[in-house]
Design a protein around this motif. Structure first.
Motif, PDB file in Angstrom:
ATOM      1  N   ALA A  41       0.837  -1.199   0.000  1.00  0.00           N
ATOM      2  CA  ALA A  41       0.000   0.000   0.000  1.00  0.00           C
ATOM      3  C   ALA A  41       0.877   1.257   0.000  1.00  0.00           C
ATOM      4  CB  ALA A  41      -0.905   0.007   1.223  1.00  0.00           C
ATOM      5  N   VAL A  42       0.370   2.302  -0.623  1.00  0.00           N
ATOM      6  CA  VAL A  42       1.014   3.614  -0.579  1.00  0.00           C
ATOM      7  C   VAL A  42       0.417   4.368   0.609  1.00  0.00           C
ATOM      8  CG1 VAL A  42       1.378   5.807  -1.779  1.00  0.00           C
ATOM      9  CG2 VAL A  42       1.328   3.649  -3.079  1.00  0.00           C
ATOM     10  N   LYS A  43       1.252   4.825   1.507  1.00  0.00           N
ATOM     11  CA  LYS A  43       0.779   5.577   2.673  1.00  0.00           C
ATOM     12  C   LYS A  43       1.479   6.933   2.670  1.00  0.00           C
ATOM     13  CE  LYS A  43       0.091   1.378   5.412  1.00  0.00           C
ATOM     14  NZ  LYS A  43       0.475   0.644   6.642  1.00  0.00           N
ATOM     15  N   ARG A  44       0.673   7.991   2.702  1.00  0.00           N
ATOM     16  CA  ARG A  44       1.237   9.328   2.628  1.00  0.00           C
ATOM     17  C   ARG A  44       0.453  10.282   3.512  1.00  0.00           C
ATOM     18  NH1 ARG A  44       0.700  11.782  -2.577  1.00  0.00           N
ATOM     19  NH2 ARG A  44       2.315  13.183  -1.852  1.00  0.00           N
ATOM     20  N   GLU A  45       1.070  11.403   3.777  1.00  0.00           N
ATOM     21  CA  GLU A  45       0.388  12.496   4.457  1.00  0.00           C
ATOM     22  C   GLU A  45       0.301  13.650   3.461  1.00  0.00           C
ATOM     23  OE1 GLU A  45       0.857  14.045   8.851  1.00  0.00           O
ATOM     24  OE2 GLU A  45       2.267  15.135   7.557  1.00  0.00           O
ATOM     25  N   ILE A  46      -0.913  14.149   3.239  1.00  0.00           N
ATOM     26  CA  ILE A  46      -1.087  15.242   2.293  1.00  0.00           C
ATOM     27  C   ILE A  46      -1.810  16.401   2.973  1.00  0.00           C
ATOM     28  CG2 ILE A  46      -1.142  13.700   0.302  1.00  0.00           C
ATOM     29  CD1 ILE A  46      -4.191  14.126   0.228  1.00  0.00           C
ATOM     30  N   GLU A  47      -1.684  17.566   2.365  1.00  0.00           N
ATOM     31  CA  GLU A  47      -2.341  18.759   2.891  1.00  0.00           C
ATOM     32  C   GLU A  47      -3.559  19.072   2.033  1.00  0.00           C
ATOM     33  OE1 GLU A  47      -0.301  22.485   4.846  1.00  0.00           O
ATOM     34  OE2 GLU A  47      -0.473  22.834   2.689  1.00  0.00           O
ATOM     35  N   VAL A  48      -4.707  19.199   2.664  1.00  0.00           N
ATOM     36  CA  VAL A  48      -5.939  19.505   1.936  1.00  0.00           C
ATOM     37  C   VAL A  48      -6.623  20.695   2.593  1.00  0.00           C
ATOM     38  CG1 VAL A  48      -6.321  17.137   1.169  1.00  0.00           C
ATOM     39  CG2 VAL A  48      -7.294  17.887   3.337  1.00  0.00           C
ATOM     40  N   GLN A  49      -7.517  21.294   1.821  1.00  0.00           N
ATOM     41  CA  GLN A  49      -8.262  22.447   2.318  1.00  0.00           C
ATOM     42  C   GLN A  49      -9.674  22.006   2.664  1.00  0.00           C
ATOM     43  OE1 GLN A  49      -7.449  26.392   0.475  1.00  0.00           O
ATOM     44  NE2 GLN A  49      -9.622  26.398  -0.011  1.00  0.00           N
ATOM     45  N   ASN A  50     -10.102  22.264   3.892  1.00  0.00           N
ATOM     46  CA  ASN A  50     -11.441  21.841   4.297  1.00  0.00           C
ATOM     47  C   ASN A  50     -12.499  22.838   3.804  1.00  0.00           C
ATOM     48  OD1 ASN A  50     -11.522  24.044   6.081  1.00  0.00           O
ATOM     49  ND2 ASN A  50     -10.870  22.800   7.845  1.00  0.00           N
ATOM     50  N   LYS A  51     -13.761  22.571   4.148  1.00  0.00           N
ATOM     51  CA  LYS A  51     -14.871  23.390   3.667  1.00  0.00           C
ATOM     52  C   LYS A  51     -14.771  24.848   4.125  1.00  0.00           C
ATOM     53  CE  LYS A  51     -18.026  19.453   3.611  1.00  0.00           C
ATOM     54  NZ  LYS A  51     -19.264  18.869   4.182  1.00  0.00           N
ATOM     55  N   HIS A  52     -14.045  25.067   5.193  1.00  0.00           N
ATOM     56  CA  HIS A  52     -13.915  26.421   5.736  1.00  0.00           C
ATOM     57  C   HIS A  52     -12.678  27.141   5.188  1.00  0.00           C
ATOM     58  CE1 HIS A  52     -17.102  25.239   8.463  1.00  0.00           C
ATOM     59  NE2 HIS A  52     -16.373  24.200   8.853  1.00  0.00           N
ATOM     60  N   GLY A  53     -11.999  26.489   4.236  1.00  0.00           N
ATOM     61  CA  GLY A  53     -10.827  27.117   3.635  1.00  0.00           C
ATOM     62  C   GLY A  53      -9.561  26.952   4.428  1.00  0.00           C
ATOM     63  N   VAL A  54      -9.612  26.149   5.493  1.00  0.00           N
ATOM     64  CA  VAL A  54      -8.437  25.937   6.351  1.00  0.00           C
ATOM     65  C   VAL A  54      -7.679  24.703   5.869  1.00  0.00           C
ATOM     66  CG1 VAL A  54      -7.620  25.480   8.697  1.00  0.00           C
ATOM     67  CG2 VAL A  54      -9.621  26.964   8.309  1.00  0.00           C
ATOM     68  N   LYS A  55      -6.359  24.830   5.699  1.00  0.00           N
ATOM     69  CA  LYS A  55      -5.553  23.698   5.275  1.00  0.00           C
ATOM     70  C   LYS A  55      -5.250  22.801   6.465  1.00  0.00           C
ATOM     71  CE  LYS A  55      -3.379  25.776   1.221  1.00  0.00           C
ATOM     72  NZ  LYS A  55      -2.103  26.119   0.557  1.00  0.00           N
ATOM     73  N   GLU A  56      -5.377  21.509   6.247  1.00  0.00           N
ATOM     74  CA  GLU A  56      -5.080  20.551   7.299  1.00  0.00           C
ATOM     75  C   GLU A  56      -4.439  19.310   6.695  1.00  0.00           C
ATOM     76  OE1 GLU A  56      -8.940  20.117   9.027  1.00  0.00           O
ATOM     77  OE2 GLU A  56      -9.656  18.756   7.472  1.00  0.00           O
ATOM     78  N   LYS A  57      -3.690  18.605   7.517  1.00  0.00           N
ATOM     79  CA  LYS A  57      -2.991  17.415   7.042  1.00  0.00           C
ATOM     80  C   LYS A  57      -3.848  16.172   7.251  1.00  0.00           C
ATOM     81  CE  LYS A  57       1.685  19.221   7.435  1.00  0.00           C
ATOM     82  NZ  LYS A  57       3.039  19.023   7.986  1.00  0.00           N
ATOM     83  N   LYS A  58      -3.835  15.287   6.221  1.00  0.00           N
ATOM     84  CA  LYS A  58      -4.620  14.053   6.265  1.00  0.00           C
ATOM     85  C   LYS A  58      -3.739  12.886   5.829  1.00  0.00           C
ATOM     86  CE  LYS A  58      -8.933  15.611   7.053  1.00  0.00           C
ATOM     87  NZ  LYS A  58      -9.848  15.087   8.081  1.00  0.00           N
ATOM     88  N   ASP A  59      -3.980  11.744   6.453  1.00  0.00           N
ATOM     89  CA  ASP A  59      -3.293  10.521   6.028  1.00  0.00           C
ATOM     90  C   ASP A  59      -4.095   9.855   4.913  1.00  0.00           C
ATOM     91  OD1 ASP A  59      -1.220  10.717   7.895  1.00  0.00           O
ATOM     92  OD2 ASP A  59      -2.442   9.807   9.464  1.00  0.00           O
ATOM     93  N   VAL A  60      -3.409   9.384   3.891  1.00  0.00           N
ATOM     94  CA  VAL A  60      -4.074   8.648   2.821  1.00  0.00           C
ATOM     95  C   VAL A  60      -3.420   7.275   2.672  1.00  0.00           C
ATOM     96  CG1 VAL A  60      -4.743  10.710   1.527  1.00  0.00           C
ATOM     97  CG2 VAL A  60      -2.572   9.598   1.013  1.00  0.00           C
ATOM     98  N   LYS A  61      -4.218   6.342   2.212  1.00  0.00           N
ATOM     99  CA  LYS A  61      -3.714   4.999   1.950  1.00  0.00           C
ATOM    100  C   LYS A  61      -4.435   4.466   0.726  1.00  0.00           C
ATOM    101  CE  LYS A  61      -3.540   0.281   3.805  1.00  0.00           C
ATOM    102  NZ  LYS A  61      -3.924  -0.611   4.933  1.00  0.00           N
ATOM    103  N   TYR A  62      -3.675   3.976  -0.217  1.00  0.00           N
ATOM    104  CA  TYR A  62      -4.272   3.393  -1.416  1.00  0.00           C
ATOM    105  C   TYR A  62      -3.270   2.428  -2.044  1.00  0.00           C
ATOM    106  CZ  TYR A  62      -1.512   7.149  -3.563  1.00  0.00           C
ATOM    107  OH  TYR A  62      -0.492   7.995  -3.909  1.00  0.00           O
TER     108      TYR A  62
END
Length: 341
Positions: free
Chosen positions: A189-210
Protein backbone atom coordinates in the motif's frame (compact mmCIF):
# COMPACT_ATOMS: atom_id res chain seq x y z
CA UNK A 1 -38.31 0.95 -31.21
CA UNK A 2 -36.31 0.91 -34.43
CA UNK A 3 -34.94 -2.40 -35.60
CA UNK A 4 -31.21 -2.87 -35.20
CA UNK A 5 -29.34 -3.72 -38.39
CA UNK A 6 -27.60 -7.03 -38.68
CA UNK A 7 -23.86 -6.54 -38.56
CA UNK A 8 -22.42 -6.43 -42.06
CA UNK A 9 -20.28 -9.49 -42.80
CA UNK A 10 -16.55 -8.90 -42.91
CA UNK A 11 -15.03 -8.71 -46.37
CA UNK A 12 -12.93 -11.83 -46.87
CA UNK A 13 -9.41 -11.78 -48.30
CA UNK A 14 -10.73 -13.39 -51.47
CA UNK A 15 -13.38 -10.69 -51.85
CA UNK A 16 -10.86 -7.96 -51.11
CA UNK A 17 -8.72 -9.13 -54.02
CA UNK A 18 -11.70 -8.48 -56.32
CA UNK A 19 -11.80 -4.82 -55.28
CA UNK A 20 -10.23 -2.21 -57.57
CA UNK A 21 -6.45 -2.37 -57.15
CA UNK A 22 -6.15 1.41 -56.63
CA UNK A 23 -8.71 1.31 -53.81
CA UNK A 24 -6.86 -1.57 -52.16
CA UNK A 25 -3.50 0.14 -52.50
CA UNK A 26 -4.56 3.43 -50.93
CA UNK A 27 -6.56 1.74 -48.19
CA UNK A 28 -3.60 -0.36 -47.04
CA UNK A 29 -1.17 2.56 -47.31
CA UNK A 30 -3.48 4.83 -45.33
CA UNK A 31 -3.85 2.24 -42.58
CA UNK A 32 -0.14 1.51 -42.48
CA UNK A 33 0.76 5.18 -42.15
CA UNK A 34 -1.89 5.97 -39.52
CA UNK A 35 0.57 5.36 -36.69
CA UNK A 36 -1.37 7.61 -34.30
CA UNK A 37 -4.22 5.10 -34.19
CA UNK A 38 -4.42 2.17 -31.77
CA UNK A 39 -4.44 -1.41 -33.11
CA UNK A 40 -8.12 -1.69 -32.17
CA UNK A 41 -8.98 1.48 -34.10
CA UNK A 42 -6.96 0.34 -37.11
CA UNK A 43 -8.97 -2.88 -37.14
CA UNK A 44 -12.21 -0.89 -37.12
CA UNK A 45 -10.95 1.40 -39.90
CA UNK A 46 -9.88 -1.56 -42.02
CA UNK A 47 -13.28 -3.20 -41.66
CA UNK A 48 -15.13 0.02 -42.55
CA UNK A 49 -13.02 0.75 -45.63
CA UNK A 50 -13.15 -2.79 -46.93
CA UNK A 51 -16.94 -2.86 -46.59
CA UNK A 52 -17.18 0.51 -48.35
CA UNK A 53 -15.04 -0.47 -51.31
CA UNK A 54 -16.79 -3.83 -51.57
CA UNK A 55 -20.04 -1.88 -51.83
CA UNK A 56 -18.40 0.26 -54.55
CA UNK A 57 -17.38 -2.91 -56.37
CA UNK A 58 -20.90 -4.35 -56.16
CA UNK A 59 -22.87 -1.15 -56.87
CA UNK A 60 -20.60 1.25 -58.78
CA UNK A 61 -18.89 -1.13 -61.19
CA UNK A 62 -15.72 -1.20 -59.05
CA UNK A 63 -14.90 2.46 -59.61
CA UNK A 64 -11.53 3.85 -58.62
CA UNK A 65 -11.73 6.09 -55.56
CA UNK A 66 -10.63 8.94 -57.84
CA UNK A 67 -13.80 8.50 -59.90
CA UNK A 68 -16.22 8.47 -56.95
CA UNK A 69 -18.34 11.59 -56.57
CA UNK A 70 -20.63 12.95 -53.87
CA UNK A 71 -23.74 11.36 -55.34
CA UNK A 72 -22.05 7.96 -55.19
CA UNK A 73 -21.21 8.38 -51.52
CA UNK A 74 -24.75 9.58 -50.79
CA UNK A 75 -26.08 6.33 -52.28
CA UNK A 76 -23.79 4.39 -49.95
CA UNK A 77 -24.84 6.37 -46.89
CA UNK A 78 -28.50 5.95 -47.76
CA UNK A 79 -27.99 2.20 -48.19
CA UNK A 80 -26.65 2.03 -44.63
CA UNK A 81 -29.66 3.98 -43.37
CA UNK A 82 -32.09 1.64 -45.15
CA UNK A 83 -30.34 -1.33 -43.57
CA UNK A 84 -30.98 0.14 -40.14
CA UNK A 85 -27.37 1.01 -39.31
CA UNK A 86 -27.35 3.40 -36.34
CA UNK A 87 -26.56 7.10 -36.87
CA UNK A 88 -23.36 6.66 -34.85
CA UNK A 89 -22.35 3.71 -37.05
CA UNK A 90 -22.97 5.74 -40.21
CA UNK A 91 -21.04 8.71 -38.83
CA UNK A 92 -18.10 6.46 -37.99
CA UNK A 93 -17.92 5.05 -41.53
CA UNK A 94 -18.34 8.54 -42.95
CA UNK A 95 -15.44 9.82 -40.82
CA UNK A 96 -13.18 6.93 -41.85
CA UNK A 97 -13.82 7.43 -45.58
CA UNK A 98 -13.37 11.19 -45.21
CA UNK A 99 -10.06 10.59 -43.39
CA UNK A 100 -8.82 8.47 -46.27
CA UNK A 101 -9.78 11.25 -48.68
CA UNK A 102 -7.96 13.76 -46.48
CA UNK A 103 -4.84 11.57 -46.52
CA UNK A 104 -4.81 11.61 -50.33
CA UNK A 105 -5.38 15.37 -50.45
CA UNK A 106 -2.46 15.92 -48.07
CA UNK A 107 0.12 13.52 -49.44
CA UNK A 108 -0.82 13.21 -53.12
CA UNK A 109 -1.61 16.83 -53.86
CA UNK A 110 0.54 16.93 -57.02
CA UNK A 111 -0.21 13.48 -58.42
CA UNK A 112 -3.98 13.88 -58.07
CA UNK A 113 -4.44 17.65 -58.19
CA UNK A 114 -8.10 17.42 -59.24
CA UNK A 115 -9.13 15.05 -56.45
CA UNK A 116 -11.56 16.43 -53.87
CA UNK A 117 -13.06 15.13 -50.67
CA UNK A 118 -16.54 14.34 -51.96
CA UNK A 119 -17.96 14.03 -48.43
CA UNK A 120 -19.09 17.58 -47.72
CA UNK A 121 -21.56 19.34 -45.45
CA UNK A 122 -24.02 19.29 -48.33
CA UNK A 123 -24.40 15.57 -47.68
CA UNK A 124 -26.20 15.74 -44.37
CA UNK A 125 -25.21 13.60 -41.41
CA UNK A 126 -27.93 11.21 -40.25
CA UNK A 127 -30.08 12.65 -37.45
CA UNK A 128 -28.99 11.89 -33.91
CA UNK A 129 -30.36 8.74 -32.39
CA UNK A 130 -32.07 8.64 -29.04
CA UNK A 131 -29.50 8.96 -26.26
CA UNK A 132 -30.22 7.66 -22.77
CA UNK A 133 -30.00 10.28 -20.04
CA UNK A 134 -26.90 9.78 -17.91
CA UNK A 135 -28.03 8.59 -14.50
CA UNK A 136 -25.10 7.75 -12.26
CA UNK A 137 -25.93 5.88 -9.09
CA UNK A 138 -26.07 7.75 -5.83
CA UNK A 139 -23.67 6.58 -3.15
CA UNK A 140 -26.67 5.04 -1.36
CA UNK A 141 -27.67 3.11 -4.50
CA UNK A 142 -24.11 1.91 -5.03
CA UNK A 143 -23.85 0.71 -1.42
CA UNK A 144 -27.23 -1.01 -1.70
CA UNK A 145 -26.03 -2.84 -4.82
CA UNK A 146 -22.91 -4.06 -3.02
CA UNK A 147 -24.84 -4.99 0.16
CA UNK A 148 -27.43 -6.94 -1.82
CA UNK A 149 -24.77 -8.95 -3.63
CA UNK A 150 -22.84 -9.61 -0.43
CA UNK A 151 -25.93 -10.75 1.50
CA UNK A 152 -27.32 -13.02 -1.20
CA UNK A 153 -24.18 -14.03 -3.02
CA UNK A 154 -23.41 -17.46 -4.32
CA UNK A 155 -19.64 -17.76 -4.11
CA UNK A 156 -19.25 -16.94 -7.81
CA UNK A 157 -20.65 -13.46 -7.03
CA UNK A 158 -17.26 -12.62 -5.53
CA UNK A 159 -15.98 -11.66 -8.99
CA UNK A 160 -18.95 -9.31 -9.52
CA UNK A 161 -18.27 -7.61 -6.19
CA UNK A 162 -14.54 -7.28 -6.91
CA UNK A 163 -15.34 -5.75 -10.30
CA UNK A 164 -17.79 -3.23 -8.84
CA UNK A 165 -15.52 -2.15 -6.00
CA UNK A 166 -12.42 -1.88 -8.20
CA UNK A 167 -14.22 0.00 -10.98
CA UNK A 168 -15.87 2.38 -8.53
CA UNK A 169 -12.63 3.07 -6.62
CA UNK A 170 -10.57 3.75 -9.76
CA UNK A 171 -13.31 5.22 -11.95
CA UNK A 172 -11.84 3.07 -14.73
CA UNK A 173 -13.28 2.13 -18.09
CA UNK A 174 -14.27 -1.48 -18.79
CA UNK A 175 -11.24 -2.12 -21.03
CA UNK A 176 -8.96 -0.86 -18.26
CA UNK A 177 -10.59 -3.25 -15.76
CA UNK A 178 -9.87 -6.13 -18.15
CA UNK A 179 -6.13 -5.42 -17.91
CA UNK A 180 -5.88 -5.72 -14.12
CA UNK A 181 -3.34 -8.41 -13.19
CA UNK A 182 -3.52 -10.83 -10.24
CA UNK A 183 -0.09 -9.69 -9.13
CA UNK A 184 -1.58 -6.49 -7.65
CA UNK A 185 -2.56 -8.41 -4.50
CA UNK A 186 1.16 -8.60 -3.72
CA UNK A 187 1.73 -4.86 -4.05
CA UNK A 188 2.42 -2.77 -0.96
CA UNK A 189 0.00 0.00 0.00
CA UNK A 190 1.01 3.61 -0.58
CA UNK A 191 0.78 5.58 2.67
CA UNK A 192 1.24 9.33 2.63
CA UNK A 193 0.39 12.50 4.46
CA UNK A 194 -1.09 15.24 2.29
CA UNK A 195 -2.34 18.76 2.89
CA UNK A 196 -5.94 19.50 1.94
CA UNK A 197 -8.26 22.45 2.32
CA UNK A 198 -11.44 21.84 4.30
CA UNK A 199 -14.87 23.39 3.67
CA UNK A 200 -13.92 26.42 5.74
CA UNK A 201 -10.83 27.12 3.63
CA UNK A 202 -8.44 25.94 6.35
CA UNK A 203 -5.55 23.70 5.27
CA UNK A 204 -5.08 20.55 7.30
CA UNK A 205 -2.99 17.41 7.04
CA UNK A 206 -4.62 14.05 6.26
CA UNK A 207 -3.29 10.52 6.03
CA UNK A 208 -4.07 8.65 2.82
CA UNK A 209 -3.71 5.00 1.95
CA UNK A 210 -4.27 3.39 -1.42
CA UNK A 211 -2.88 0.78 -3.81
CA UNK A 212 -1.54 1.13 -7.33
CA UNK A 213 -2.31 -1.26 -10.18
CA UNK A 214 0.09 -2.70 -12.70
CA UNK A 215 0.68 -0.45 -15.71
CA UNK A 216 -2.56 -0.28 -17.70
CA UNK A 217 -3.14 0.97 -21.22
CA UNK A 218 -5.80 3.65 -20.90
CA UNK A 219 -7.63 5.58 -23.57
CA UNK A 220 -5.31 7.81 -25.59
CA UNK A 221 -3.73 8.41 -28.95
CA UNK A 222 -1.34 6.03 -30.66
CA UNK A 223 -0.61 2.35 -30.38
CA UNK A 224 0.28 2.49 -26.69
CA UNK A 225 -2.42 4.94 -25.61
CA UNK A 226 -1.87 6.51 -22.21
CA UNK A 227 -0.09 4.18 -19.79
CA UNK A 228 -1.21 4.71 -16.19
CA UNK A 229 -1.19 3.03 -12.81
CA UNK A 230 -4.66 3.36 -11.32
CA UNK A 231 -5.30 4.00 -7.64
CA UNK A 232 -7.73 1.90 -5.61
CA UNK A 233 -8.64 1.52 -1.96
CA UNK A 234 -8.46 -1.11 0.77
CA UNK A 235 -12.06 -2.17 0.21
CA UNK A 236 -11.39 -2.97 -3.45
CA UNK A 237 -8.15 -4.78 -2.56
CA UNK A 238 -9.94 -7.00 -0.04
CA UNK A 239 -12.65 -7.85 -2.59
CA UNK A 240 -10.01 -8.79 -5.19
CA UNK A 241 -8.15 -10.93 -2.66
CA UNK A 242 -11.36 -12.73 -1.64
CA UNK A 243 -12.25 -13.45 -5.27
CA UNK A 244 -8.76 -14.76 -6.12
CA UNK A 245 -8.68 -16.91 -3.00
CA UNK A 246 -11.97 -18.50 -4.04
CA UNK A 247 -10.76 -18.92 -7.63
CA UNK A 248 -7.60 -20.75 -6.62
CA UNK A 249 -4.43 -21.28 -8.63
CA UNK A 250 -4.58 -21.12 -12.40
CA UNK A 251 -2.37 -19.96 -15.26
CA UNK A 252 -4.41 -16.89 -16.29
CA UNK A 253 -2.66 -13.70 -15.09
CA UNK A 254 -5.78 -11.50 -15.14
CA UNK A 255 -8.13 -10.76 -12.24
CA UNK A 256 -11.38 -10.75 -14.22
CA UNK A 257 -11.95 -13.93 -16.19
CA UNK A 258 -14.38 -16.23 -17.93
CA UNK A 259 -14.14 -20.01 -17.89
CA UNK A 260 -13.83 -21.61 -21.31
CA UNK A 261 -13.24 -25.30 -21.87
CA UNK A 262 -12.43 -25.70 -18.19
CA UNK A 263 -9.78 -22.95 -18.19
CA UNK A 264 -9.87 -19.35 -17.04
CA UNK A 265 -9.27 -16.80 -19.81
CA UNK A 266 -9.14 -13.01 -19.76
CA UNK A 267 -12.69 -11.71 -19.82
CA UNK A 268 -14.12 -10.13 -22.96
CA UNK A 269 -15.07 -6.47 -22.47
CA UNK A 270 -18.66 -7.13 -23.56
CA UNK A 271 -19.03 -9.60 -20.69
CA UNK A 272 -19.12 -6.67 -18.27
CA UNK A 273 -22.19 -5.41 -20.14
CA UNK A 274 -23.81 -8.80 -19.58
CA UNK A 275 -23.15 -8.60 -15.84
CA UNK A 276 -24.71 -5.15 -15.72
CA UNK A 277 -27.80 -6.25 -17.62
CA UNK A 278 -28.41 -9.63 -15.98
CA UNK A 279 -27.09 -9.16 -12.43
CA UNK A 280 -26.89 -5.48 -11.49
CA UNK A 281 -29.92 -3.97 -13.26
CA UNK A 282 -32.48 -6.13 -11.38
CA UNK A 283 -31.00 -4.80 -8.12
CA UNK A 284 -30.74 -1.10 -9.01
CA UNK A 285 -34.07 -1.35 -10.90
CA UNK A 286 -33.00 0.80 -13.83
CA UNK A 287 -30.63 0.84 -16.78
CA UNK A 288 -27.04 0.14 -15.75
CA UNK A 289 -23.86 -0.19 -17.81
CA UNK A 290 -20.09 -0.34 -17.10
CA UNK A 291 -19.49 3.36 -17.78
CA UNK A 292 -22.09 4.22 -15.13
CA UNK A 293 -19.54 3.24 -12.48
CA UNK A 294 -17.13 5.86 -13.84
CA UNK A 295 -19.91 8.46 -13.87
CA UNK A 296 -20.96 7.43 -10.37
CA UNK A 297 -17.44 7.79 -8.97
CA UNK A 298 -17.00 11.29 -10.42
CA UNK A 299 -20.48 12.46 -9.38
CA UNK A 300 -20.14 11.04 -5.87
CA UNK A 301 -16.80 12.76 -5.32
CA UNK A 302 -17.88 16.16 -6.63
CA UNK A 303 -21.56 16.35 -5.70
CA UNK A 304 -22.04 14.16 -2.65
CA UNK A 305 -18.58 14.40 -1.06
CA UNK A 306 -18.00 17.98 -2.30
CA UNK A 307 -14.44 17.37 -3.50
CA UNK A 308 -12.78 19.69 -5.96
CA UNK A 309 -13.54 18.76 -9.58
CA UNK A 310 -9.79 18.56 -10.17
CA UNK A 311 -9.51 15.60 -7.81
CA UNK A 312 -11.97 13.66 -9.95
CA UNK A 313 -10.17 14.84 -13.08
CA UNK A 314 -6.85 13.42 -11.90
CA UNK A 315 -8.35 10.16 -10.66
CA UNK A 316 -10.17 9.50 -13.93
CA UNK A 317 -7.18 10.52 -16.05
CA UNK A 318 -8.84 13.31 -18.01
CA UNK A 319 -6.62 15.83 -19.78
CA UNK A 320 -9.00 18.64 -18.83
CA UNK A 321 -11.47 19.16 -16.03
CA UNK A 322 -13.96 20.17 -18.76
CA UNK A 323 -14.12 16.49 -19.67
CA UNK A 324 -15.01 15.77 -16.06
CA UNK A 325 -17.71 18.41 -16.58
CA UNK A 326 -16.24 21.55 -15.04
CA UNK A 327 -13.56 24.15 -14.93
CA UNK A 328 -9.89 24.41 -14.10
CA UNK A 329 -6.83 22.32 -14.90
CA UNK A 330 -4.12 21.92 -12.27
CA UNK A 331 -0.82 20.13 -12.71
CA UNK A 332 0.21 17.31 -10.40
CA UNK A 333 -0.75 13.65 -10.51
CA UNK A 334 -1.02 13.35 -6.72
CA UNK A 335 -4.11 15.53 -6.37
CA UNK A 336 -6.26 12.42 -6.75
CA UNK A 337 -4.81 11.14 -3.44
CA UNK A 338 -7.64 13.03 -1.77
CA UNK A 339 -10.07 10.43 -3.12
CA UNK A 340 -8.66 7.95 -0.57
CA UNK A 341 -8.87 9.99 2.64
Amino acid sequence: MAEVADKAPEVTEEQWLEVNEINRRFTEEFLRESTQLSPKTIKQYRSALRQYFWWVKENLNNKSLFEIIGRDYLMFQNSLDRRGVSPSGIKFKRAVISSLNGYILTYYEREYATFKNYITKKIANPPKAFVHTKEPLTLEEYRNLIDTLEKNKPRNYLQYIAYLKFSFATGCRREEARLLLKEVVNYEAVKREIEVQNKHGVKEKKDVKYYMTNEIRCKGRGKTGKIRKLKFDEEAMEAIQEWLEFRGDDACPYVFVSKRNGEYKQIGENTFNGWCKKVFEPIVKRRFHPHALRETRATTMVVEEEMDIRVAQKLLGHESSETTEIYVIRNGEDESDEAFI
